[in-house]
Design a protein around this motif. Structure first.
Motif: not given
Length: 325
Positions: A155-157, A179-186
């Protein structure tokens, strides 16, 4: 009513389904017929005997639910029997019913199903209150999130990206990095394969992170301080890596840094209500617009609560784990 009760404190073997009295609403409370409940790290700590509920809160486990209102206290306005909702609790969520102060109850965001709504209250209240209300993350700043694949991390990402921030995160596997990069993490960093603090410095060209959201506490304190940008804000919300660490005050002062430690469960009803009002005003529209979403890794029926706790302890999940009633 049925509820999860603990026979003493310890491992998952102490969890069982029992019968406890139905809750009755105080004048400022509603009773919710629970459809689903979130499973959180705090629940594991309470089961182990390390995190007792606040005075006056139910002794049973559970910090967030979704469901339908079945009773309304005499002084409650704005809620009616039959309304669908989700709620932040001080305890008692692992049950068929729970009484909740009305300020801690929220409508289900438009377009979201009732079960998934149980994945929101604790996570969104934690993220919004810490990253935005306390650390004041701004567009163009850099956020470092430890544990980016967790319910709070995911959620933070999403919220940081939606507000125009750059996001770096630490995780423990390649699957979680993807998973995190799919959520938008750079930038996603596997802390098992790289020195994450060095990667943060490289990724930010030695500028550091403006805001760090930390769940580890003592274990990451030194590297977190090293990773702060000028005027950076380190927000500690967990102690999975210990409670006591060594602080380099010289480094902190040289970066004009701040360290903030917060908790949610023991706040007043009024304070929780203020946080949730901001959540409904700022986050619910993003969910309705599908810019942000709760991510549910798995659901377990109430009778399989031990398996749900086991899954959370194994830490292979992506997003939230829920119980369905």
């Amino acid at each position: 009513m049925r509820a999860v009760v603990c026979e003493g404190a310890g491992g998952i073997e102490v969890l069982r389904i029992g019968e406890i009295p139905d809750p009755q609403p105080a004048v400022d409370e509603v009773v919710i017929d629970v459809v689903a409940a979130g499973v959180n790290r705090a629940d594991l700590m309470q089961r182990q005997g390390f995190y007792p509920p606040p005075p006056g809160a139910p002794g049973t486990i559970g910090l967030e639910v979704s469901g339908r209102i079945s009773a309304v206290g005499a002084e409650v306005e704005g809620w009616s029997v039959g309304d669908e909702c989700c709620a932040l609790l001080a305890g008692g969520g692992y049950a068929e019913k729970v009484a909740v102060p009305a300020p801690q109850v929220m409508p289900v965001p438009d377009g979201l199903d009732l079960v998934s709504a149980a994945a929101l209250p604790e996570v969104v209240a934690t993220v919004w209150s810490n990253i935005f209300m306390t650390a004041h993350l701004k567009a163009g700043e850099t956020l470092l999130v430890h544990g980016g694949s967790s319910g709070i991390g995911s959620m933070a990402i999403q919220l940081a990206v939606a507000h125009g921030a750059r996001v770096l995160t630490t995780v423990g596997s390649k699957e979680k990095m993807e998973f995190c990069t799919r959520l938008g993490a750079d930038v996603a960093i596997n802390y098992k394969e790289a020195e994450w603090a060095s990667v943060v410095q490289e990724a930010t060209k030695n500028a550091g992170a403006d805001v760090i959201l930390d769940i580890l506490g003592a274990k990451y304190l030194t590297d977190n301080v090293k990773s702060l940008a000028y005027d950076g804000r380190l927000v500690v919300i967990g102690m999975q890596g210990g409670a006591k660490g060594e602080l380099d005050l010289g480094r902190l002062m040289s970066r004009r840094g701040s360290i903030i430690a917060t908790g949610l469960r023991f706040r007043s009803v009024q304070n929780k209500g203020e946080i949730l009002a901001e959540v409904v005003g700022h986050v619910w529209p993003l969910i309705a617009e599908r810019k942000v979403r709760p991510i549910v890794h798995a659901t377990f029926p109430l009778a399989e609560v031990a398996e749900a706790h086991k899954a959370l302890e194994q830490s292979n999940h992506l997003g939230k784990i829920l119980l369905t009633i």
